[in-house]
Design an enzyme around this catalytic site. Structure first.
Site, PDB file in Angstrom:
ATOM      1  N   CYS A  87      11.285 -27.580   3.491  1.00 23.46           N
ATOM      2  CA  CYS A  87      12.029 -26.386   3.895  1.00 23.46           C
ATOM      3  C   CYS A  87      13.475 -26.465   3.405  1.00 23.46           C
ATOM      4  O   CYS A  87      13.721 -26.356   2.216  1.00 23.46           O
ATOM      5  CB  CYS A  87      11.933 -26.194   5.410  1.00 23.46           C
ATOM      6  N   HIS A 196       6.029 -26.935   7.004  1.00 17.16           N
ATOM      7  CA  HIS A 196       6.464 -28.161   7.664  1.00 17.16           C
ATOM      8  C   HIS A 196       5.310 -29.098   8.047  1.00 17.16           C
ATOM      9  O   HIS A 196       4.797 -29.003   9.158  1.00 17.16           O
ATOM     10  CB  HIS A 196       7.220 -27.791   8.946  1.00 17.16           C
ATOM     11  N   GLU A 198       5.547 -32.116   8.956  1.00 16.26           N
ATOM     12  CA  GLU A 198       5.935 -33.016  10.049  1.00 16.26           C
ATOM     13  C   GLU A 198       5.678 -32.410  11.421  1.00 16.26           C
ATOM     14  O   GLU A 198       5.687 -33.132  12.419  1.00 16.26           O
ATOM     15  CB  GLU A 198       7.412 -33.424   9.897  1.00 16.26           C
TER      16      GLU A 198
END
Lengths: 226, 94
Positions: A87, A196, A198
């Protein structure tokens, strides 16, 4: 051996803790790095996490590009060290020209937050070895400056060299050219993407799936085999 | 102190949804006849000392490396002369 993965925090970074946690969840050591650090504390790889570094005040990622830690990141990335930009991290990587093109305001002008289907187009980069080519994954997406643009020549080059690493499936959330969600450099050690991973490493949070974990296990495979 | 103005605009071929949103709002507000709007950024740099060729070269470098992302944006550098006077273009677009 435990591989050491540096996670950089800039003023305005939001996802550094989630990224450190994802690194640890994959069995690696997370090493916090600060934007003013001059060195990289002997890490084996670096992740630039999501957020709004320096408030995105000039352009997303533009001010971070000149922070002291990025000098080391740029040198090491050119020497082959694996670097992942998620990002805002992807935006920083385009501003540093480690990755080509640029990120612009979403075509509909809205901040968007959704679970996003992606197709893994290249499973041979340092960060995608745990996936298979053509695999569909579902990970969260949240941004307002997510529209990837580059000129036709660069886009053709990326396609020809297999450097479009991820494409949006079913819905293009921001007007990115050729549905591009993530790309790599020519050597495959530097990868950037807007969604994302994560936030999707544990079943209790995010999409309820662990589709993002492969990024962090991929880098372990890469470092062990290197 | 002299003022140097750096204007930054998206390149013509880059989609500018912010400019389009402004353009679409105009008829609703009763302003007809505006065919297109593009939105950019203006930076006003107050310069210490004379704005000579060396100073302008430095500002050009600031604009090129930092204020504009030349992958997607064009920029121009202008010196503003005197109080309230019209801006005088002294350096070409890049």
């Amino acid at each position: 051996m435990t591989a050491r993965i540096g996670v950089i925090t800039f003023p305005g970074t939001l996802d550094d803790r989630d990224t450190q946690r994802a690194v640890r969840t994959a069995g690696l050591e997370a090493v916090p790095l600060w934007h003013r650090d001059k060195g990289l504390k002997q890490v084996d790889a670096v992740i630039l996490p999501g957020g709004f570094s320096y408030g995105d005040y000039l352009r997303a990622g533009a001010i971070s590009r000149f922070s002291p830690v990025m000098e080391s990141v740029i040198d090491q990335a050119k020497a082959g060290m694996p670097v992942l930009g998620i990002c805002n991290g992807f935006q920083v990587l385009t501003e540093t020209h480690l990755l080509p093109g640029a990120m612009l305001r979403n075509n509909h002008l809205h901040f968007i937050c959704r679970d996003q289907k992606l197709r893994v187009e290249n499973a041979e980069t340092a960060w995608t070895r745990s996936y298979e080519q053509g695999q569909e994954i579902n990970i969260p997406l949240k941004n307002i400056d997510g529209r990837y643009v580059a000129d036709e020549r660069v886009l053709d080059e990326l396609e020809a060299e297999g450097r479009v690493v991820f494409r949006y499936e079913e819905l293009n959330p921001n007007g990115s050219l050729r549905d591009i969600a993530g790309i790599s450099n020519a050597a495959g050690n530097v990868v950037g993407l807007m969604p994302h991973p994560e936030h999707a490493v544990e079943p209790l949070i995010g999409t309820g799936r662990t589709d993002g974990l492969g990024f962090f296990t991929s880098i372990l495979k890469r470092l062990v085999s290197a | 102190m002299a003022r140097v103005v750096v204007d930054v605009m998206l390149k013509p071929e880059i989609l500018d949804p912010q400019g389009q949103a402004v353009q679409r709002a105009l008829p609703r507000l009763g302003f007809e006849g505006i065919a297109d709007v593009r939105q950019g950024k203006r930076f006003e740099l107050e310069v210490e000392g004379p704005v000579d060729d060396a100073a302008l070269a430095r500002i050009h470098e600031i604009a090129e490396t930092f204020l504009a992302n030349t992958v997607i944006e064009d920029f121009s550098v202008k010196v503003e002369v005197g109080e309230g006077a019209d801006a005088t273009a002294v350096k070409a677009e890049s």
